[in-house]
Design an enzyme around this catalytic site. Structure first.
Site, PDB file in Angstrom:
ATOM      1  N   ASP A 236       0.818  -1.205   0.000  1.00  0.00           N
ATOM      2  CA  ASP A 236       0.000   0.000   0.000  1.00  0.00           C
ATOM      3  C   ASP A 236       0.859   1.265   0.000  1.00  0.00           C
ATOM      4  O   ASP A 236       0.597   2.209  -0.743  1.00  0.00           O
ATOM      5  CB  ASP A 236      -0.964   0.004   1.190  1.00  0.00           C
ATOM      6  CG  ASP A 236      -0.300  -0.432   2.491  1.00  0.00           C
ATOM      7  OD1 ASP A 236       0.937  -0.581   2.522  1.00  0.00           O
ATOM      8  OD2 ASP A 236      -1.029  -0.645   3.480  1.00  0.00           O
ATOM      9  N   PHE A 237       1.897   1.285   0.828  1.00  0.00           N
ATOM     10  CA  PHE A 237       2.781   2.453   0.898  1.00  0.00           C
ATOM     11  C   PHE A 237       3.480   2.692  -0.441  1.00  0.00           C
ATOM     12  O   PHE A 237       3.523   3.826  -0.943  1.00  0.00           O
ATOM     13  CB  PHE A 237       3.824   2.244   2.006  1.00  0.00           C
ATOM     14  CG  PHE A 237       4.879   3.318   2.063  1.00  0.00           C
ATOM     15  CD1 PHE A 237       4.661   4.484   2.763  1.00  0.00           C
ATOM     16  CD2 PHE A 237       6.093   3.152   1.401  1.00  0.00           C
ATOM     17  CE1 PHE A 237       5.635   5.481   2.804  1.00  0.00           C
ATOM     18  CE2 PHE A 237       7.072   4.140   1.447  1.00  0.00           C
ATOM     19  CZ  PHE A 237       6.836   5.302   2.149  1.00  0.00           C
TER      20      PHE A 237
END
Length: 397
Positions: A236-237
């Site tokens: 996600d990051f």
């Protein structure tokens, strides 16, 4: 003055300035949370067609709340979407549950993908990749199994998807549940996490978590699709970082992501916090210094010493006032995120808040000295930069 005195003055000034910065962070989070969260959801103008959305739901196993959580995706008021369920193991009991929902709501476009792919070490990416490649629409909503949706949540997220925005995510929060573990989770997500999350979004800093994420598939396809992030555990990051590097904006929805897992235990929750801390340290090594100092008890003690050293103030009184005001600010922020009455009284909040604040530094130290990441039945080792490698053999619980 001796070099030692100069050094002490340097530390004292640093701690006091950092402490002042933390209070700015508190104030910005409260004001921005009041402005940003729980806004009225407006309908898309009548002459504008609703864009289609492909909703990807990776599943593994069944918990007591899974059926009701998944059912909220079948009853949303958004007019044009498809549900893509992903289950890696063809013996998983979640298959029967999904089939029963498909029979109950035949009008909803739903597909079930079994088997997953092998595109990297990230099991979530492996589980979702087939559904991603088969998605019919350009907008993709990736939603974890424990998320519960309101009827207008998807519409709220789509309203945030402007022309220059490629990713809209929800700030993690929790549904109202009973028990101390549930209270602890709500306090953490509504105070410590919400404070940093809202401040980061205010400054347009990447704070994305992948619990509930709406993104443009065409933009992701330009960098290789979802499988390009299979080498990371914190996909996600790095996904959000890629979008930002390409010049796109990311935004948070006005509605938080309502986690409603049926298994709520203190040990499991603390294991999640420790795992997230390990990921943050591997991706952003500066966290090793800054994160412990951002904790109430640590920065309070440091600033109390600094105030006594620099201004000859009463360190104990300074520390007690610091903790009291921090406590009040957290209560205000939690109430804003909750947007209603809290499911526990002030005494429960005091106990849960003290437990969270006192255990936070310990969990971070534990993450530093035990860097291996345990995720379900698997163990991973992270290199600096966040690239993951699975450790063999897999452990069994």
């Amino acid at each position: 003055m001796t070099p030692m005195i100069y050094t002490l003055y340097g530390f004292a000034i640093f701690f006091f300035v950092f402490w002042c910065g933390i209070w700015i962070l508190h104030l910005v989070a409260i004001l921005y949370g009041k402005y940003k969260l729980h806004n009225k959801v407006s309908l898309i103008p009548g002459d504008v067609p609703y864009p289609g959305v492909s909703i990807i739901k990776p599943l593994m196993g069944v918990d007591p709340n899974l059926f009701s959580n998944l059912e909220t995706f079948f009853t949303m008021s958004y007019p044009k979407y498809e549900l893509l369920f992903c289950i890696e193991d063809d013996t998983d009991p979640a298959i029967m549950l999904v089939n029963s929902l498909m029979e109950k709501y035949p009008s909803i476009d739903t597909r079930l993908f079994l088997g997953g792919s092998d595109v990297g070490v990230n099991p979530k990416i492996n589980n979702m990749n087939k559904a991603y490649e088969a998605a019919a629409y350009d907008f993709i909503l990736v939603s974890d199994s424990g998320i519960r949706m309101k009827e207008d949540t998807l519409l709220d997220m789509m309203n945030c998807m402007k022309e220059n925005v490629a990713l809209v995510h929800q700030m993690p929060f929790t549904c109202d549940r009973e028990g101390f573990a549930a209270t602890l989770e709500k306090i953490y997500f509504g105070t410590a996490l919400a404070r940093n999350y809202l401040f980061a979004d205010f400054l347009c800093i990447n704070c994305h978590t992948g619990m509930s994420t709406l993104l443009r598939k065409s933009v992701l396809d330009e960098v290789g699709g979802m499988k390009a992030f299979g080498c990371y555990l914190a996909e996600d990051f790095f996904l959000a970082k890629t979008f930002l590097d390409k010049g796109w904006k990311i935004r948070i929805s006005s509605q938080p992501a309502m986690q409603n897992c049926g298994v709520c235990e203190v040990n499991n929750f603390q294991a999640r916090l420790t795992r997230w801390a390990k990921l943050r340290v591997a991706m952003l090594p500066l966290i090793i210094l800054l994160e412990p100092l951002s904790e109430c008890m640590v920065i309070g003690a440091s600033a109390a010493w600094a105030a006594g050293f620099l201004f000859q103030w009463d360190s104990l009184a300074f520390y007690l006032v610091h903790v009291l005001v921090w406590f009040i600010c957290d209560w205000i922020l939690l109430s804003i995120v909750q947007n209603g009455l809290l499911p526990f009284n002030k005494f429960d909040f005091v106990i849960g808040w003290l437990f969270r604040e006192c255990s936070g530094p310990y969990l971070f130290l534990h993450a530093l000295f035990d860097p291996a990441i345990k995720w379900r039945t698997r163990v991973y080792k992270l290199s600096w930069g966040g690239v993951a490698q699975e450790v063999k053999p897999r452990i069994k619980f």
